[in-house]
Motif scaffolding. Structure first.
Motif, PDB file in Angstrom:
ATOM      1  N   PRO A 178      -1.125  10.810  -7.732  1.00 32.90           N
ATOM      2  CA  PRO A 178      -1.342  11.337  -6.486  1.00 32.90           C
ATOM      3  C   PRO A 178      -2.675  12.106  -6.504  1.00 32.90           C
ATOM      4  N   GLY A 179      -2.910  12.782  -5.390  1.00 30.52           N
ATOM      5  CA  GLY A 179      -4.359  13.445  -5.424  1.00 30.52           C
ATOM      6  C   GLY A 179      -5.453  12.727  -5.258  1.00 30.52           C
ATOM      7  N   HIS A 180      -6.547  13.259  -5.452  1.00 24.33           N
ATOM      8  CA  HIS A 180      -7.971  12.649  -5.380  1.00 24.33           C
ATOM      9  C   HIS A 180      -8.228  11.476  -6.607  1.00 24.33           C
ATOM     10  N   THR A 181      -8.548  10.438  -6.011  1.00 24.33           N
ATOM     11  CA  THR A 181      -9.119   9.363  -6.999  1.00 24.33           C
ATOM     12  C   THR A 181     -10.176   8.673  -6.649  1.00 24.33           C
ATOM     13  N   THR A 182     -11.188   8.547  -7.431  1.00 24.99           N
ATOM     14  CA  THR A 182     -12.409   7.712  -6.995  1.00 24.99           C
ATOM     15  C   THR A 182     -12.033   5.936  -7.179  1.00 24.99           C
ATOM     16  N   VAL A 183     -12.547   5.558  -6.114  1.00 24.41           N
ATOM     17  CA  VAL A 183     -12.090   4.075  -6.246  1.00 24.41           C
ATOM     18  C   VAL A 183     -13.365   3.416  -5.757  1.00 24.41           C
ATOM     19  N   ALA A 184     -13.631   2.139  -6.165  1.00 25.40           N
ATOM     20  CA  ALA A 184     -14.717   1.418  -5.902  1.00 25.40           C
ATOM     21  C   ALA A 184     -14.645   0.922  -4.643  1.00 25.40           C
ATOM     22  N   ALA A 185     -16.108   1.090  -3.944  1.00 25.40           N
ATOM     23  CA  ALA A 185     -16.268   0.592  -2.350  1.00 25.40           C
ATOM     24  C   ALA A 185     -17.385   0.010  -2.273  1.00 25.40           C
ATOM     25  N   PRO A 186     -17.695  -1.291  -2.979  1.00 28.12           N
ATOM     26  CA  PRO A 186     -19.106  -1.953  -2.806  1.00 28.12           C
ATOM     27  C   PRO A 186     -18.972  -2.593  -1.433  1.00 28.12           C
ATOM     28  N   LEU A 187     -20.333  -2.998  -0.925  1.00 28.35           N
ATOM     29  CA  LEU A 187     -20.575  -3.343   0.361  1.00 28.35           C
ATOM     30  C   LEU A 187     -19.335  -4.453   0.948  1.00 28.35           C
ATOM     31  N   GLU A 188     -18.795  -5.137   0.019  1.00 22.20           N
ATOM     32  CA  GLU A 188     -17.723  -6.212   0.585  1.00 22.20           C
ATOM     33  C   GLU A 188     -16.294  -5.593   0.833  1.00 22.20           C
ATOM     34  N   LYS A 189     -16.331  -4.504   0.806  1.00 27.90           N
ATOM     35  CA  LYS A 189     -14.859  -3.783   0.538  1.00 27.90           C
ATOM     36  C   LYS A 189     -14.620  -2.608   1.692  1.00 27.90           C
ATOM     37  N   ILE A 190     -13.673  -2.273   2.244  1.00 22.08           N
ATOM     38  CA  ILE A 190     -13.488  -1.150   2.665  1.00 22.08           C
ATOM     39  C   ILE A 190     -12.036  -0.771   2.058  1.00 22.08           C
ATOM     40  N   PRO A 191     -11.887   0.557   1.490  1.00 26.17           N
ATOM     41  CA  PRO A 191     -10.805   0.799   0.662  1.00 26.17           C
ATOM     42  C   PRO A 191      -9.496   0.899   1.690  1.00 26.17           C
ATOM     43  N   ALA A 192      -8.422   0.128   1.508  1.00 24.10           N
ATOM     44  CA  ALA A 192      -7.371   0.111   2.238  1.00 24.10           C
ATOM     45  C   ALA A 192      -5.965  -0.186   1.562  1.00 24.10           C
ATOM     46  N   TYR A 193      -5.001   0.600   1.676  1.00 24.84           N
ATOM     47  CA  TYR A 193      -3.969   0.747   0.573  1.00 24.84           C
ATOM     48  C   TYR A 193      -2.561   0.412   1.418  1.00 24.84           C
ATOM     49  N   GLN A 194      -1.868  -0.512   0.957  1.00 20.17           N
ATOM     50  CA  GLN A 194      -0.382  -0.558   1.577  1.00 20.17           C
ATOM     51  C   GLN A 194       0.676   0.406   0.797  1.00 20.17           C
ATOM     52  N   ARG A 195       1.413   1.215   1.682  1.00 19.92           N
ATOM     53  CA  ARG A 195       2.176   2.082   1.221  1.00 19.92           C
ATOM     54  C   ARG A 195       3.627   1.340   0.507  1.00 19.92           C
ATOM     55  N   GLY A 196       3.875   1.884  -0.550  1.00 23.23           N
ATOM     56  CA  GLY A 196       5.088   1.327  -1.326  1.00 23.23           C
ATOM     57  C   GLY A 196       6.420   1.648  -0.350  1.00 23.23           C
ATOM     58  N   GLY A 197       7.501   0.628  -0.426  1.00 28.99           N
ATOM     59  CA  GLY A 197       8.203   0.722   0.593  1.00 28.99           C
ATOM     60  C   GLY A 197       8.334   0.221   2.148  1.00 28.99           C
ATOM     61  N   THR A 198       7.220  -0.417   2.396  1.00 30.74           N
ATOM     62  CA  THR A 198       6.836  -1.010   3.560  1.00 30.74           C
ATOM     63  C   THR A 198       6.738  -2.538   3.484  1.00 30.74           C
ATOM     64  N   ILE A 199       6.933  -3.230   4.612  1.00 30.02           N
ATOM     65  CA  ILE A 199       6.589  -4.723   4.819  1.00 30.02           C
ATOM     66  C   ILE A 199       5.768  -4.913   5.968  1.00 30.02           C
ATOM     67  N   ILE A 200       4.738  -5.661   5.650  1.00 26.83           N
ATOM     68  CA  ILE A 200       3.698  -5.767   6.629  1.00 26.83           C
ATOM     69  C   ILE A 200       3.696  -7.396   7.153  1.00 26.83           C
ATOM     70  N   PRO A 201       3.679  -7.708   8.445  1.00 27.01           N
ATOM     71  CA  PRO A 201       3.551  -9.051   8.747  1.00 27.01           C
ATOM     72  C   PRO A 201       2.263  -9.475   8.809  1.00 27.01           C
ATOM     73  N   TYR A 202       1.814 -10.620   8.430  1.00 26.49           N
ATOM     74  CA  TYR A 202       0.405 -11.334   8.493  1.00 26.49           C
ATOM     75  C   TYR A 202       0.614 -12.666   9.191  1.00 26.49           C
ATOM     76  N   ARG A 203      -0.580 -12.946   9.960  1.00 22.20           N
ATOM     77  CA  ARG A 203      -0.712 -14.487  10.181  1.00 22.20           C
ATOM     78  C   ARG A 203      -2.041 -14.897   9.632  1.00 22.20           C
ATOM     79  N   GLU A 204      -2.007 -15.637   8.688  1.00 21.61           N
ATOM     80  CA  GLU A 204      -2.991 -16.006   7.879  1.00 21.61           C
ATOM     81  C   GLU A 204      -4.025 -16.916   8.109  1.00 21.61           C
ATOM     82  N   ARG A 205      -3.579 -17.903   9.153  1.00 17.67           N
ATOM     83  CA  ARG A 205      -4.257 -19.140   9.490  1.00 17.67           C
ATOM     84  C   ARG A 205      -5.247 -18.688  10.441  1.00 17.67           C
TER      85      ARG A 205
END
Length: 934
Positions: free
Chosen positions: A795-822
Motif C-alpha cells: 500500500p501507499g506510494h509506489t513508482t511504476v513504469a509508464a513508457p509511452l506505450e502504457k497508461i498505468p491502470a490496475y484492476q482491484r482484487g475481488g472484482t470481475i470485469i467483462p470484456y469483449r475482445e474481438r
C-alpha cells in the motif's frame, strides 16, 4: 430591438464574423467581472467584513419571532417568521424533513413588493418531494429541535437566527454561524433609505453616497449598463462545515477537485468561486472564474462522514471558501443520548484535546429566494444519491454514445465524411459517431442543410447506418433573423423569443449575424422546439441523426462577458438575471424531448450540451468546452470531469488532444490513453488545426492510439454496466479515489488518479517526457496491472513504469470485469459478441467455484424474458483468474445438460499466477451453470 455595437472590440469582431464566418479570439476572450466590479458580490463581502470586524460584539440582526413557530404535516414541516431587527422587514422560514436523510430550508420575503423568482424549482426538481415525520420535535426557550432519528437532528436558534445540523450530537453543518446571512429586501428607489457614513475629511459630516450603494439601481461594466428596475435583491448565507478539512463540488471551474480557499490561506485564490455560465473560449487554468456550467452543490468529507448542501438558485452566484482551526467537537460518551435531552442538544461538553480544521463558506446569489437542501450522507455515494433523487437520475445513454466519437470544426462535405469513415475501417480503428459543426447548415439556419456540400443527407445517413454508425449535428439556440427563414417566421409570429425590456425581440450577434434567442421557459416554445425534430419537419433526417447543443450559455458575441444582458425578459416577466444559469439546461431538455418523441416508440436520445445546470444529467452528456492542446489542460481534465461526476453529471469528457492549437505526438498519444477511461470519449479540433484523425498520425503513435481505442471498445460491457448503475444511484462512472476509499485520508486531495467504477484504478500521464509515475495504492487491497497482470500488494506510494506505450491502470482484487475482445468497427457490431471475464482474486479468496446469478429485479417479467430471448446466443468464451497462487489440475463445467461435468481447457502462467480457462461457452442469460477450479 436591442443591438449593442458600441464597443470597438465587438464591432471589430462582428465585421470579422460577417466577412469570414469565423469566431475570433478577441471576442471570446472577453473581459470578466470580478467580485469588486459586481455590485451584489461586493456588498455581501463588505457586509461580511463589517460583521467580522466587530469580533465578539458581532451578532446577526435576523431573529425568529418565537410565537410564529408552527409544526404541520405530521411535524415534517416547520414554519416561522424571521425579522430583520435593523429595518423590521419580515421573512418566512420553512423547514421540511424529507426521506433519505435530507432536509429543505426555504427563506423568502413575507410581503415583497412583487414575487421573488422561485419558478426554477419546477425545472430543476424532477421527482416529488416526500416529507417524513421526524422521530421527535421539541420547542423550548430560544431553541427548536427536530430529530430525524437517533443520530441525526437539526437545531434552530431564534436569537439570533442560526441552524445547526448534527450527527451523533456534533454539528456537521451550520447556517449563519458567522452572522453573514443577508437578504436585500425588495424596495423602490424612492423609499430606499441610504446608509449614512462619516465623511473621511469631515468626521462630523454624514454622507449617503458610497460604493456599496452606487450599483443598487444600475451598474456599468465595460460598455454595457445593467439597469436594475427591481433594485438590490441578493441573498447571502454563510455555511460552515465544522471539523471538515475538505470540500468539493460547485462546477464548472478549471480548478482543483479539493476546493481552494478564496480569502487568505496558502495558495488561495483572490476571488470567490463564481457560478455564471459563459462561453469560456481558451479558458485559463487554476482559477475560480466561471466556465460553461453551474451546479451549486458542495460536499464536505472526512474519514467518518460526508455531508452536503445544494444551493438551488440559478442566478449568478459567488462562493467564498476559508479554512479555520477549531476545537474538536466530538461529544463525550456520556452525552450520546442527548437527542432526547432537548436543552442539552448541541451544547454538550467538548473534548478539547484535539485541534481540527474546519471549512467555512459564504454563498451569495444575485436574486431569487434562499432554497437549500441539506444532505446528511453518511458516505459520498449517499450524497450523490440523495441529490439525484431530487434533481433526477442521469440519463441511461444508448450504447453507441459510449464508444468513440470523431469531430472537427468543421468537416466540409459529404465526400469528406465518407472518406473519413472508410479510412477508419481501412486502418482498423473503431468509431461510432461522426460530427458536423455549423457549416453543414444553409447559411447558419438550423434545421436546414447546405445542399452544395450535402446534396443527399439521407443517403449519407444510410451509408453510416449500414455500418452501425451515427452522425451528430449541431443546433444552437440563436435563430437567424430573416423573413426567408421558416423557423424565424414561426417563432416571431408566436412570440417565442426572449424580449428586451421594451417588449421587442432581443437581438444580438452570433454565427448568423443578427439573431434572436428562443425562450425555453415558455411551455409553448418548448413544445414548438421539440416538434422541429420530427422527420416531417426537419426533413432529410433519420433516426441516425443525433444532436449537439452548443453556444447555450447563451453565448452572444457582442454581449457582456460574451453572454446575454441580464435585463432581458423571459416568459412570465422574469428577468434573465433570475435564471441565467438555467437557460442551457432548458434548451438541452427541449432538444432531448424532440429526439425522444420523433419516433412512434420513444427511444433514448443522445444530445450533448455545453452549458448545464442542476438537472442536466437527465438529458445527456456535457463536456469541458474549448480547451487547449497542452499538458496543463490534459491534467486539468481529470479534476474537472471528477467534479462534474460527483455533482450529479457523470456523463462528461474533454476534447481529446485539445480543441485549440496543435498537440505534440506524445501529448496526442497520452490524451487518447486518458480519454478511454473518461465517460464521454470524443476527439475534437478547431477549424484551423491540422487534420488529426488517429489514422493520419505517424508510427508508433498510430499503433499506440489504435491500441488505446481498442481497449475502450473491449471495456464497453463494463462501461455500460457503470452507466446503468449511475442511472440507478447517481454514482459516477469516473470517481475520485475518496469515493471508493472514504476512510483513507491521503486520498482526500488526490486528483491525478481516479477510479473507473469500483474495479479499475487509473493514473494518467500528464507530464511531458515521463516514463514512470507515482501511484498511491489504497491499503488492504490487491491490485493487478490490467495489461501484464502483475500483482501489487504494497500500500501507499509506489513508482511504476509508464513508457509511452502504457497508461498505468490496475484492476482491484475481488472484482470481475467483462470484456469483449474481438476487434469490431463499432459498438453496434459487438452486441452479440461473446464475453471474456477477468476475475481478480483477493488474499481472502477461498471459494473455487464460479457461478452465474441473475440480478434482474423481475427476472420473470416480460421485459426480462423478451430481452433474454433476443440474447440467447450471448456466451462467455474465456475466463481469466488473476492471483491464483498454485496451478490447478482441473477446470470443470457443471450444467443441467452435462453429466456429470465437462473438463475445460486452460493455461496457467506460474510467473504472474494467471489461469486462463478457455471455451466454456456458457450462457450469460441462462444461469444454471458453474465452473469449479480444483
Amino acid at each position: 430591438m436591442l443591438l449593442n455595437l458600441t464597443s470597438h472590440r465587438a464591432t471589430l469582431c462582428l465585421v470579422t464574423i460577417l466577412m469570414w464566418g469565423t469566431m475570433v479570439d478577441c471576442l471570446i476572450k472577453a473581459k470578466l467581472r470580478t467580485c469588486g466590479t459586481t455590485g451584489f458580490c461586493y456588498r455581501n463581502r463588505a457586509f461580511a467584513d463589517d460583521i467580522t470586524s466587530l469580533g465578539t460584539d458581532a451578532h446577526s440582526p435576523y431573529t425568529i419571532i418565537q410565537d410564529s413557530i408552527l409544526f404541520s404535516e405530521g411535524n415534517s414541516h416547520l414554519h416561522a417568521d424571521i425579522e430583520n431587527t435593523n429595518n423590521k422587514i419580515l421573512f418566512t422560514l420553512d423547514v421540511t424533513i424529507l426521506q433519505d436523510n435530507t432536509a429543505r430550508v426555504q427563506i423568502n420575503e413575507k410581503t415583497p413588493l412583487h414575487q421573488r423568482y422561485d419558478d426554477h424549482a419546477r425545472h430543476t426538481l424532477d421527482n416529488p418531494l416526500r416529507p417524513v415525520s421526524p422521530s421527535q420535535v421539541q420547542k423550548g426557550g430560544e431553541k427548536t429541535m427536530i430529530a430525524l432519528d437517533d443520530t441525526r437532528a437539526l437545531v434552530i436558534y431564534s436569537q439570533p437566527f442560526k441552524m445547526e445540523f448534527l450527527v451523533d450530537n456534533v454539528p456537521v453543518i451550520i447556517f449563519n454561524d458567522r452572522s453573514f446571512f443577508n437578504i436585500e429586501h425588495l424596495r423602490t428607489k424612492a423609499n430606499h433609505k441610504p446608509k449614512m457614513i462619516k465623511e473621511p475629511s469631515s468626521p462630523d459630516v454624514m454622507q449617503d453616497t458610497t460604493k456599496l450603494e452606487s450599483t443598487m439601481w444600475a451598474e456599468r461594466f465595460v460598455n454595457w449598463t445593467d439597469p436594475k428596475p427591481n433594485g438590490p435583491e441578493s441573498i447571502a448565507l454563510d455555511i460552515s462545515f465544522p471539523g471538515f478539512s475538505h470540500v468539493y463540488g460547485i462546477p464548472s471551474h478549471a480548478s482543483n477537485l479539493d476546493l481552494k480557499e478564496t480569502r487568505g490561506g496558502p495558495n488561495a485564490y483572490l476571488e470567490p468561486y463564481r457560478l455564471f455560465n459563459r462561453d469560456a473560449y481558451m479558458y485559463d487554468l487554476d482559477t475560480p472564474f466561471p466556465l460553461y456550467g453551474s451546479v451549486p452543490i458542495m460536499y464536505a468529507h472526512r474519514k467518518d462522514i460526508s455531508v452536503g448542501v445544494f444551493w438551488m438558485n440559478p442566478s449568478e452566484t459567488w462562493i467564498d471558501v476559508t479554512k479555520t482551526r477549531s476545537k474538536d467537537k466530538k461529544a463525550s460518551s456520556t452525552s450520546k443520548t442527548a437527542l432526547h435531552k432537548m436543552f442539552g442538544y448541541g451544547n454538550d461538553k467538548m473534548d478539547d484535546s484535539t485541534a481540527v480544521t474546519g471549512t467555512q463558506t459564504h454563498w451569495f446569489s444575485e436574486s431569487g429566494v434562499l432554497d437549500i437542501f441539506v444532505f446528511f450522507g453518511p458516505t459520498p455515494k449517499d450524497i450523490v444519491r440523495q441529490y439525484v433523487s431530487l434533481t433526477g437520475a442521469p440519463m441511461m445513454p444508448p450504447l453507441f454514445s459510449i464508444g468513440y466519437h470523431q469531430c472537427r470544426y468543421n468537416y466540409g462535405d459529404e465526400e469528406e465524411i465518407l472518406d473519413i469513415d472508410n479510412s477508419f475501417d481501412k486502418n482498423e480503428i473503431p468509431y461510432d459517431v461522426i460530427w458536423l459543426d455549423v457549416d453543414y447548415t444553409d447559411g447558419y439556419k438550423y434545421f436546414t442543410w447546405n445542399k452544395t456540400s450535402f446534396p443527399d443527407p439521407l443517403r449519407l445517413q444510410k451509408q453510416l447506418e449500414d455500418k452501425g454508425r451515427k452522425i451528430v449535428i449541431i443546433i444552437d439556440p440563436h435563430i437567424k433573423r430573416s423573413n426567408a427563414y421558416r423557423l424565424y417566421r414561426e417563432a416571431e409570429r408566436a412570440d417565442y423569443f426572449i424580449k428586451s425590456p421594451s417588449g421587442d425581440d432581443f437581438v444580438a450577434v452570433s454565427w448568423p449575424g443578427p439573431s434572436s434567442w428562443v425562450d425555453y421557459t415558455n411551455p409553448n416554445a418548448i413544445n414548438w422546439w421539440a416538434r422541429q425534430f420530427a422527420f416531417d419537419s426537419f426533413t432529410e433526417t433519420s433516426e441516425n441523426v443525433q444532436l449537439w447543443n452548443d453556444m447555450n450559455e447563451p453565448s452572444i458575441f457582442n454581449g457582456p462577458e460574451t453572454t446575454m444582458e441580464k435585463q432581458m425578459v423571459h416568459f412570465g416577466g422574469w428577468e434573465h438575471r433570475d435564471l441565467h444559469n438555467l437557460y442551457g439546461m432548458l434548451m438541452h431538455r427541449a432538444t432531448a424531448k424532440g429526439i425522444r418523441e420523433r419516433t412512434a416508440i420513444p427511444k433514448r436520445p443522445f444530445v450533448l450540451a455545453r452549458s448545464f445546470y442542476a438537472g442536466s444529467q437527465r438529458y445527456g452528456p456535457v463536456w469541458t468546452g474549448d480547451n487547449i492542446a497542452d499538458w496543463g489542460h490534459l491534467a486539468a481534465s481529470t479534476p474537472m470531469i471528477l467534479t462534474n461526476g460527483i455533482s450529479g453529471i457523470p456523463f462528461s469528457g474533454a476534447d481529446i488532444t485539445g480543441f485549440i492549437h496543435e498537440p505534440s505526438m506524445e501529448l496526442f498519444t497520452r490524451w487518447y490513453q486518458i480519454g478511454i477511461y473518461q465517460p464521454f470519449f470524443r476527439a475534437h479540433s478547431r477549424y484551423d488545426s491540422e487534420y488529426r484523425e488517429p489514422y493520419l498520425v505517424a508510427e508508433p503513435f498510430q499503433t499506440l492510439t489504435r491500441a488505446a481505442i481498442h481497449r475502450r471498445y473491449a471495456l464497453l460491457p463494463y462501461w455500460y454496466t457503470l452507466f446503468y448503475n449511475a442511472y440507478r444511484t447517481g454514482t459516477p462512472m469516473m470517481r475520485p479515489m475518496f469515493f471508493e476509499f472514504p476512510e483513507e485520508e491521503p486520498l482526500f486531495t488526490e486528483e491525478d488518479q481516479f477510479m473507473v467504477g469500483d474495479a479499475i484504478l487509473v493514473k494518467p500521464i500528464t507530464t511531458e517526457g515521463a516514463v514512470s509515475t507515482n501511484v498511491y495504492f489504497p491499503r488492504n487491497e490487491i491490485w493487478y496491472d490490467v495489461e501484464t497482470y502483475f500483482c501489487i500488494t504494497t500500500p501507499g506510494h509506489t513508482t511504476v513504469a509508464a513508457p509511452l506505450e502504457k497508461i498505468p491502470a490496475y484492476q482491484r482484487g475481488g472484482t470481475i470485469i467483462p470484456y469483449r475482445e474481438r476487434p469490431r468497427r463499432s459498438a453496434n457490431a459487438m452486441q452479440l459478441d461473446p464475453f471474456t471475464l477477468v476475475a481478480a482474486l483477493t488474499t481472502k479468496y477461498t471459494n473455487n467455484t464460479f457461478s452465474c446469478v441473475s440480478l434482474h429485479e423481475d427476472p420473470t417479467g416480460t421485459d426480462a424474458t423478451d430481452f433474454a430471448q433476443s440474447h440467447q446466443v450471448l456466451t462467455i468464451e474465456r475466463i481469466r483468474i488473476l492471483g491464483l497462487k498454485t496451478q490447478p489440475t482441473h477446470a470443470r463445467l457443471y450444467a443441467p445438460d452435462i453429466r456429470p461435468y465437462k473438463d475445460l481447457p486452460f493455461d496457467y502462467d506460474n510467473i504472474n499466477g494467471v489461469l486462463s480457462v478457455g471455451k466454456p461457452n456458457v450462457s450469460v442469460i441462462d444461469c444454471r451453470w458453474s465452473i469449479v477450479v480444483v
